[in-house]
Design a protein around this motif. Sequence first.
Motif, PDB file in Angstrom:
ATOM      1  N   PHE A   1      -8.735   2.794  -2.668  1.00 11.47           N
ATOM      2  CA  PHE A   1      -8.019   2.584  -1.418  1.00 11.47           C
ATOM      3  C   PHE A   1      -8.464   1.293  -0.755  1.00 11.47           C
ATOM      4  CE2 PHE A   1      -7.972   7.107  -2.122  1.00 11.47           C
ATOM      5  CZ  PHE A   1      -6.684   7.463  -1.796  1.00 11.47           C
ATOM      6  N   GLN A   2      -7.520   0.695  -0.036  1.00 12.86           N
ATOM      7  CA  GLN A   2      -7.821  -0.512   0.728  1.00 12.86           C
ATOM      8  C   GLN A   2      -8.921  -0.209   1.755  1.00 12.86           C
ATOM      9  OE1 GLN A   2      -4.245  -2.008   2.524  1.00 12.86           O
ATOM     10  NE2 GLN A   2      -5.066  -4.078   2.729  1.00 12.86           N
ATOM     11  N   SER A   3      -8.923   1.021   2.258  1.00 13.61           N
ATOM     12  CA  SER A   3      -9.924   1.399   3.273  1.00 13.61           C
ATOM     13  C   SER A   3     -11.066   2.231   2.677  1.00 13.61           C
ATOM     14  CB  SER A   3      -9.233   2.200   4.366  1.00 13.61           C
ATOM     15  OG  SER A   3      -8.466   3.230   3.786  1.00 13.61           O
ATOM     16  N   PHE A   4     -11.213   2.169   1.347  1.00 14.23           N
ATOM     17  CA  PHE A   4     -12.299   2.830   0.585  1.00 14.23           C
ATOM     18  C   PHE A   4     -12.207   4.350   0.567  1.00 14.23           C
ATOM     19  CE2 PHE A   4     -14.777  -0.775   2.742  1.00 14.23           C
ATOM     20  CZ  PHE A   4     -14.192  -1.723   1.923  1.00 14.23           C
ATOM     21  N   GLN A   5     -12.131   4.990   1.782  1.00 18.99           N
ATOM     22  CA  GLN A   5     -12.066   6.446   1.867  1.00 18.99           C
ATOM     23  C   GLN A   5     -13.202   7.154   1.152  1.00 18.99           C
ATOM     24  OE1 GLN A   5      -8.607   8.399   2.337  1.00 18.99           O
ATOM     25  NE2 GLN A   5      -7.484   6.678   3.140  1.00 18.99           N
TER      26      GLN A   5
ATOM     27  N   ASN B   1     -13.075  -7.447  -0.142  1.00 14.31           N
ATOM     28  CA  ASN B   1     -14.289  -7.607   0.672  1.00 14.31           C
ATOM     29  C   ASN B   1     -15.449  -8.212  -0.105  1.00 14.31           C
ATOM     30  OD1 ASN B   1     -13.859  -6.083   3.416  1.00 14.31           O
ATOM     31  ND2 ASN B   1     -12.790  -4.973   1.809  1.00 14.31           N
TER      32      ASN B   1
ATOM     33  N   GLY C   1     -19.765  -3.528   3.525  1.00 17.44           N
ATOM     34  CA  GLY C   1     -18.349  -3.350   3.195  1.00 17.44           C
ATOM     35  C   GLY C   1     -18.083  -3.540   1.709  1.00 17.44           C
TER      36      GLY C   1
ATOM     37  N   SER D   1       0.843  -1.209   0.000  1.00 15.94           N
ATOM     38  CA  SER D   1       0.000   0.000   0.000  1.00 15.94           C
ATOM     39  C   SER D   1       0.875   1.256   0.000  1.00 15.94           C
ATOM     40  CB  SER D   1      -0.919   0.029   1.217  1.00 15.94           C
ATOM     41  OG  SER D   1      -1.839  -1.036   1.157  1.00 15.94           O
TER      42      SER D   1
ATOM     43  N   GLN E   1     -19.473  -0.642  -0.279  1.00 20.80           N
ATOM     44  CA  GLN E   1     -18.593   0.539  -0.185  1.00 20.80           C
ATOM     45  C   GLN E   1     -17.385   0.370  -1.106  1.00 20.80           C
ATOM     46  OE1 GLN E   1     -17.683   1.865   3.926  1.00 20.80           O
ATOM     47  NE2 GLN E   1     -19.387   0.581   4.551  1.00 20.80           N
ATOM     48  N   GLN E   2     -16.871  -0.858  -1.133  1.00 24.43           N
ATOM     49  CA  GLN E   2     -15.724  -1.127  -2.001  1.00 24.43           C
ATOM     50  C   GLN E   2     -16.092  -0.886  -3.469  1.00 24.43           C
ATOM     51  OE1 GLN E   2     -13.880  -5.030  -1.542  1.00 24.43           O
ATOM     52  NE2 GLN E   2     -11.974  -3.960  -1.947  1.00 24.43           N
TER      53      GLN E   2
END
Length: 225
Positions: A95-99, A175, A148, A51, A151-152
């Motif tokens: 992003f891995q965490s979506f943001q 996810n 999740g 990342s 969102q992804q």
Amino acid sequence: MDSINNIVQAEALGKQVTSPEGPLTILNDINLSIKEGESLAVIGVSGSGKSTLLGLLAGLDLPSNGRVILDGNDLSRLDEDGRAKIRNKYIGFVFQSFQLLPGLTALENTSLPLELANIDNAEELAKQRLDEVGLLERLHHYPNQLSGGEQQRVAIARAFAGKPRILFADEPTGNLDQQTAHRIIELLFKLNKENGTTLVMVTHDNEIAKLCDRQIVIAGGQLST
Ligand SMILES: Nc1ncnc2c1ncn2[C@@H]1O[C@H](COP(=O)(O)OP(=O)(O)OP(=O)(O)O)[C@@H](O)[C@H]1O
Ligand SMILES: [Mg+2]
């Protein structure tokens, strides 16, 4: 040196940070050239630096050593505004965490970058993109009203809405169930084949990695061959 077709070039890239345990080298001496239109899988165990590498290649983060050249633009010579302009022009990032922005709906999250880029019919285009990721029925949901995986998928729709020349995707199917993952991967490769979008994707899935033109392995912050 044959760098004409390289849309991204990393030269002696390194990243050090100060961690609670003292100085920490996250990436060390990464040299990498990515050709326009190529699909590249970035693999490696958790914590190896994948990342961090993506963030540096996309100009979201600054290296401690070395430099990134994006379509001839040396990112280290630009200030944050200059890098933001380059990002808006060239890059989509999942992003891995979506943001996702929590105060905006799925549709607004997807259309915002298009509106910022002054693209006509931003909302219509955003709707189409959300349809392609299977979210036509969730346009007006806020991120906390989405699962999740949903969102992804919004994050993916947002990243490719403006047809970027380079799409960085950090575990874009992390996810998702197998069927939805398959659909998203098909979409990303369609973009790569039909629009010539350069695809740089972190994945833990060997089958997906094999679909890419090339695979690189990061181990302990270094390119392992
Ligand atoms: N800002 C920071 N400060 C201190 N350590 C950091 C920072 N950012 C990342 N790290 C550390 O650097 C290493 C690499 O992080 P990175 O997020 O790039 O790993 P990754 O390969 O993407 O892992 P994963 O597969 O779990 O997503 C990790 O050990 C992490 O703890
Ligand atoms: Mg990661």
